[in-house]
Design an enzyme around this catalytic site. Structure first.
Site, PDB file in Angstrom:
ATOM      1  N   ASN A 119      16.284   6.404 -52.622  1.00 24.20           N
ATOM      2  CA  ASN A 119      17.309   6.469 -52.327  1.00 24.20           C
ATOM      3  C   ASN A 119      17.655   4.757 -52.303  1.00 24.20           C
ATOM      4  O   ASN A 119      17.516   4.227 -51.157  1.00 24.20           O
ATOM      5  CB  ASN A 119      16.977   7.015 -51.249  1.00 24.20           C
ATOM      6  CG  ASN A 119      18.407   6.504 -49.945  1.00 24.20           C
ATOM      7  OD1 ASN A 119      19.910   6.226 -50.928  1.00 24.20           O
ATOM      8  ND2 ASN A 119      18.856   7.349 -48.953  1.00 24.20           N
TER       9      ASN A 119
ATOM     10  N   LYS B  44      20.566   3.601 -51.771  1.00 21.57           N
ATOM     11  CA  LYS B  44      21.817   2.954 -50.709  1.00 21.57           C
ATOM     12  C   LYS B  44      22.825   2.371 -51.746  1.00 21.57           C
ATOM     13  O   LYS B  44      22.728   3.006 -52.449  1.00 21.57           O
ATOM     14  CB  LYS B  44      21.533   2.773 -49.666  1.00 21.57           C
ATOM     15  CG  LYS B  44      20.012   3.961 -48.880  1.00 21.57           C
ATOM     16  CD  LYS B  44      19.479   2.852 -47.365  1.00 21.57           C
ATOM     17  CE  LYS B  44      18.777   4.211 -47.081  1.00 21.57           C
ATOM     18  NZ  LYS B  44      18.262   3.960 -45.690  1.00 21.57           N
TER      19      LYS B  44
ATOM     20  N   HIS C 253      22.094  12.971 -45.290  1.00 18.87           N
ATOM     21  CA  HIS C 253      21.298  11.596 -44.945  1.00 18.87           C
ATOM     22  C   HIS C 253      21.955  11.443 -42.677  1.00 18.87           C
ATOM     23  O   HIS C 253      22.929  10.623 -42.960  1.00 18.87           O
ATOM     24  CB  HIS C 253      21.833  10.494 -46.248  1.00 18.87           C
ATOM     25  CG  HIS C 253      20.296   9.301 -46.081  1.00 18.87           C
ATOM     26  ND1 HIS C 253      20.489   8.232 -44.541  1.00 18.87           N
ATOM     27  CD2 HIS C 253      19.104   9.231 -45.868  1.00 18.87           C
ATOM     28  CE1 HIS C 253      19.626   8.043 -44.933  1.00 18.87           C
ATOM     29  NE2 HIS C 253      18.710   7.385 -45.564  1.00 18.87           N
TER      30      HIS C 253
ATOM     31  N   GLU D  30      22.077   8.564 -42.447  1.00 21.03           N
ATOM     32  CA  GLU D  30      23.806   7.253 -42.095  1.00 21.03           C
ATOM     33  C   GLU D  30      25.103   8.293 -42.384  1.00 21.03           C
ATOM     34  O   GLU D  30      25.233   7.543 -42.018  1.00 21.03           O
ATOM     35  CB  GLU D  30      23.242   6.233 -43.561  1.00 21.03           C
ATOM     36  CG  GLU D  30      22.063   5.195 -42.959  1.00 21.03           C
ATOM     37  CD  GLU D  30      20.969   4.979 -43.999  1.00 21.03           C
ATOM     38  OE1 GLU D  30      21.833   5.082 -44.616  1.00 21.03           O
ATOM     39  OE2 GLU D  30      19.754   4.283 -43.746  1.00 21.03           O
TER      40      GLU D  30
ATOM     41  N   GLU E 104      13.078  12.884 -42.229  1.00 21.82           N
ATOM     42  CA  GLU E 104      13.464  11.280 -42.209  1.00 21.82           C
ATOM     43  C   GLU E 104      13.545  10.939 -40.220  1.00 21.82           C
ATOM     44  O   GLU E 104      14.847  11.402 -39.793  1.00 21.82           O
ATOM     45  CB  GLU E 104      14.815  11.159 -42.577  1.00 21.82           C
ATOM     46  CG  GLU E 104      14.179  11.163 -44.217  1.00 21.82           C
ATOM     47  CD  GLU E 104      15.363  10.545 -45.104  1.00 21.82           C
ATOM     48  OE1 GLU E 104      14.730   9.728 -45.854  1.00 21.82           O
ATOM     49  OE2 GLU E 104      16.237  10.083 -44.584  1.00 21.82           O
TER      50      GLU E 104
ATOM     51  N   GLY F  69      14.393   2.312 -42.646  1.00 25.43           N
ATOM     52  CA  GLY F  69      14.713   1.073 -42.886  1.00 25.43           C
ATOM     53  C   GLY F  69      14.536  -0.287 -41.561  1.00 25.43           C
ATOM     54  O   GLY F  69      14.348  -1.051 -41.247  1.00 25.43           O
TER      55      GLY F  69
ATOM     56  N   SER G 241      10.642   5.059 -43.817  1.00 26.08           N
ATOM     57  CA  SER G 241       9.168   3.293 -43.935  1.00 26.08           C
ATOM     58  C   SER G 241       8.590   3.617 -44.863  1.00 26.08           C
ATOM     59  O   SER G 241       7.320   3.834 -44.824  1.00 26.08           O
ATOM     60  CB  SER G 241       9.272   2.007 -42.794  1.00 26.08           C
ATOM     61  OG  SER G 241      10.247   2.023 -42.185  1.00 26.08           O
TER      62      SER G 241
HETATM   63  P1  PGA Z   1      13.643   3.406 -45.823  1.00 24.91           P
HETATM   64  O1  PGA Z   1      14.954   4.510 -45.915  1.00 24.91           O
HETATM   65  O2  PGA Z   1      12.333   4.089 -47.169  1.00 24.91           O
HETATM   66  O3  PGA Z   1      14.330   2.579 -46.168  1.00 24.91           O
HETATM   67  O4  PGA Z   1      13.150   3.294 -44.504  1.00 24.91           O
HETATM   68  C1  PGA Z   1      14.668   5.815 -46.167  1.00 24.91           C
HETATM   69  C2  PGA Z   1      15.656   6.715 -46.584  1.00 24.91           C
HETATM   70  O5  PGA Z   1      17.177   6.271 -45.421  1.00 24.91           O
HETATM   71  O6  PGA Z   1      15.971   6.947 -47.105  1.00 24.91           O
END
Ligand code: PGA
Length: 256
Positions: free
Chosen positions: A13, A15, A99, A101, A171, A177, A217
């Site tokens: 992903n 982003k 997601h 976010e 998630e 992140g 992560s």
């Molecule tokens: P990350 O993000 O691997 O940077 O923690 C995962 C995601 O938001 O899909």
């Protein structure tokens, strides 16, 4: 992973990262690094404007292109939005839905997630449905209830015959992140719980065929341990999907 019953899917992903030129470059690097993947499907979820470059570059590579969002309406006065049909016409195969976010910054709810899931399926796209708890919910010990609610609402009115198109991504919001990964046990427990919720609604045969990823992560170092859990069927990878070396290492971990 459980290769007998379901496909392992490693999805990056990106982003809001990478321009079309950078997209082309990374696809070419990846192609050279990872060959034919016997054991897993590889997906890259790119920004809308990178989709044409990604589809072109992925033509002779075994990488499917995904979008990171879509609207639930077919067309109309929704300035700045993109429909499922537009994505599918470009050659997009998957779309991330809900997601955390998007839920946090753009007001997406379980209800809009459900509308998007149904519209994506109609257009022939495979939804990657994201669910996950906040740190507070984990501390109050309501993770299972929260996840069950998210899964049930996302699948409302989704017929059994469409379930083979569905992918879930667990998630935990506190792990995205942050560099703080869920332990393999925590990931296995919640992914198993998602499968149990699906089993209660659709039965064991359908539930065991659904791919359930872990995200938050995930990186080259912790991927093997997470993927060793039988209910963890892949990853949705943010930060570590931006660099060819890191992402290729995770793909290789899924192919061991
Ligand atoms: P990350 O993000 O691997 O940077 O923690 C995962 C995601 O938001 O899909």
């Amino acid at each position: 992973m459980n290769r007998k019953y379901r496909k392992t899917i490693i999805a990056g992903n990106w982003k809001m990262n990478k321009t079309p030129a950078q997209t082309k470059k990374m696809f070419e690097e990846l192609k050279a690094k990872v060959g034919k993947q016997k054991w897993c499907d590889v997906v890259l979820c790119v920004p809308f404007v990178d989709i044409p470059a990604a589809c072109k570059a992925s033509r002779d590579a075994k990488i499917a292109v995904a979008a990171q969002n879509m609207h639930f309406e077919e067309s109309g006065a929704y300035t700045g939005e993109v429909s499922a049909e537009m994505l599918s016409e470009l050659g997009v195969k998957y779309v991330i839905i809900g997601h955390s976010e998007r839920r946090e910054y753009y007001g997406e709810t379980d209800k809009t997630v459900n509308l998007k899931v149904k519209k994506a399926l109609e257009a022939g796209l495979r939804p990657i449905i994201c669910v996950g708890e906040t740190l507070e919910q984990r501390e109050f010990d309501v993770t299972a209830e929260h996840i069950a609610m998210q899964v049930k609402i996302a699948l409302n009115d989704v017929p059994a015959e469409k379930m083979r198109k569905i992918v879930f991504a667990y998630e935990p919001i506190w792990a995205i992140g942050t560099g703080k990964t869920a332990t393999a046990e925590q990931a296995a427990e919640v992914c198993g719980h998602i499968r149990a919720v699906i089993r209660a609604k659709y039965g064991a045969r359908i539930a065991r065929a659904v791919t359930i990823q872990y995200g938050g992560s995930m990186n080259a170092k912790n991927a093997s341990e997470l993927l060793a859990q039988s209910d963890v069927d892949g990853g949705l990878i943010g930060g570590a999907s931006l660099k060819t070396e890191d992402f290729a290492a995770i793909i290789n971990a899924a192919n061991q």
